[in-house]
Design a protein around this motif. Structure first.
Motif: not given
Length: 525
Positions: A35-40, A114-119
């Protein structure tokens, strides 16, 4: 893992458990690792930590539908590494929540992201002053280093006023006697010379100390001074005699490894191996032994010894080899009668031993490498007993004791059994041949003067000289590795003591000098 890291990890795991308890109940089932990260979401988003202490942040990553991603990839960054650092922390089990450890460095404010993908998400951390250090404990508090050049690792534990262990902080190390031992910035002590030194760890003006003694244990021996037989070590001049074993069993036959780093010994019918300072005493899972019949292989990987068929009856005895690392045992030359006195050749390819297979004792040799023992080859074949073999340093000759002439005499033969020659050739008893390190001389014991004395002769039997020459009994001559000294046992003081003398018999000195029996001197290689 050292104690401080165990404490740190335990504290972190406790914090993680609390965070998980708060977070997992509110998480929906994850949608899978693709799944594509959208929020952290970060928890907490604002908190404080003392310098040199840590806190845990928890990051939950969701996709566009708001569902928690099961195995997200999260990186942690800090806006100012001089105030606080951040890195991933793995609690030891899979979780949809990702954790970051924040370490306070110095007072101030910092943003941890904390960064995951672009989120991404951020938390504001305020770093306060460190909790003051109230005490410093150095472990081990006292220690002995048994050889110049060896090292010892010290650790400093910091505690606050309540006795709580603090996380490691930069600590200053110093030695009050660098002629004896130095210590680096990590607490690694290196022995430089004999003597005593105090190592000090200092943090915020608070000090902890440890006593370090450096000895050059070059002689191991057996002493009864503590009421039973124990292994001791001492310097070449008899100073700094230290107890290496300490138990209720009888300990004996100390035998140095070829590199001088370890000592094999016998205790309660088992073989043990320990470090030169007496540390890390490990039992090899083999029953043995006749005392005085243990020998290291030249490569230091195996020990030859004697072991009985029946540990209660004790007969017959057989020669066996135990691998020091694995504990595996291989018996050599099994026969119906006893085999004893195994001695490795200097190249490690053969073992000579004494066998009673023919009725009296004779010398045999067998190949030593694993899997190629083969059939023993008989070296002697006479009506008298032959035994006590000793290889020459070059492996070309074997000195031994024979009774073929009606008394014990020192004989010499080639390694294949040929050219057997009586070297001592007198009517009294001669025994215990010991080659000098250069192979030019042989020390031995002789009763030709009416008592046992230490003699020396050239390797061809000429120039036989009484070195000890007194009314007492002397025995067990042992050459120093440089060939300049001979250690031996003497009862001239009314009980057995370890003496040392120059190779020409001069300078005879009592090294042990106490009221108990001290025997079995063995030089460190």
């Amino acid at each position: 893992m050292n104690r401080r890291r165990m404490i740190e990890r335990k504290a972190l795991l406790t914090a993680v458990s609390l965070v998980l308890a708060l977070l997992i109940g509110g998480c929906e089932e994850g949608t899978g690792p693709d799944s594509r990260p959208e929020s952290v979401t970060l928890t907490p988003t604002q908190t404080t930590v003392a310098a040199f202490d840590t806190i845990i942040l928890a990051a939950t990553v969701r996709d566009g539908s708001g569902k928690v991603i099961e195995v997200p990839s999260v990186t942690w960054t800090t806006s100012d590494a001089g105030v606080a650092t951040a890195q991933s922390f793995w609690p030891g089990s899979a979780s949809a929540v990702r954790f970051g450890t924040v370490l306070g460095v110095s007072p101030g404010s910092v943003t941890i992201t904390a960064t995951s993908g672009t989120a991404s998400a951020a938390a504001v951390i305020t770093v306060g002053p460190p909790v003051p250090v109230a005490s410093v404990t150095v472990t081990p508090g006292s220690s002995t280093v048994a050889r110049i050049g060896d090292t010892l690792r010290l650790a400093a534990t910091l505690r606050d006023a309540s006795g709580n262990v603090l996380l490691p902080r930069p600590t200053t190390w110093s030695s009050d006697n660098e002629v004896v031992a130095t210590v680096d910035t990590t607490g690694l002590v290196r022995a430089v010379g004999e003597g005593s030194a105090t190592m000090t760890a200092t943090r915020e003006g608070v000090r902890g100390t440890a006593a370090t003694t450096v000895v050059s244990v070059v002689l191991a021996f057996v002493s009864q001074r503590d009421g039973n037989e124990e292994i001791y070590g001492m310097n070449a001049d008899g100073s700094v005699q230290i107890r290496l074993t300490n138990n209720a069993q009888r300990d004996g036959a100390p035998t140095w490894s070829p590199q001088g780093a370890r000592i094999a010994f016998q205790s309660a019918q088992y073989i043990y191996v320990m470090n030169a300072d007496g540390g890390t005493q490990t039992r090899l899972n083999v029953g043995c032994c006749l005392f005085d019949v243990m020998a290291w292989s030249p490569d230091g990987q195996a020990i030859a010894f004697t072991t009985p068929d029946d540990p209660y009856d004790g007969f017959p005895w057989h020669v066996a080899v135990v691998n020091v690392a694995s504990g595996s045992v291989r018996r050599l030359a099994p026969t119906q009668r006893s085999n004893v006195d195994p001695v490795w050749s200097p190249d490690g390819r053969r073992i000579v031993f004494t066998s009673y297979e023919s009725g009296d004792s004779e010398l045999y040799v067998v190949n030593a490498p694993p899997g190629s023992a083969g059939t023993p080859f008989r070296l002697t074949n006479t009506a008298g007993n032959d035994g006590n073999p000793a290889w020459s340093p070059d492996g070309q000759k074997i000195a031994f004791v024979s009774e073929r002439d009606g008394n014990k005499a020192i004989y010499l033969m080639n390694a294949d059994g040929s050219a057997q020659t009586n070297l001592t050739n007198n009517s009294a008893s001669d025994a215990k041949p010991q080659w000098s390190p250069d192979g030019q001389k042989i020390a031995f014991t002789s009763y030709r003067d009416g008592n046992w004395e230490i003699y020396v002769m050239t390797a061809d039997g000429s120039a036989q000289i009484n070195l000890t020459n007194n009314a007492a009994s002397e025995g067990d001559p042992q050459w120093s590795p440089d060939g300049q000294k001979i250690a031996f046992v003497s009862d001239r003081d009314g009980h057995a003591e370890i003496y040392v003398m120059n190779a020409d018999g001069s300078g005879q000195t009592n090294l042990t000098n106490n009221q108990a029996h001290d025997v079995y001197p063995r030089w460190r290689p």
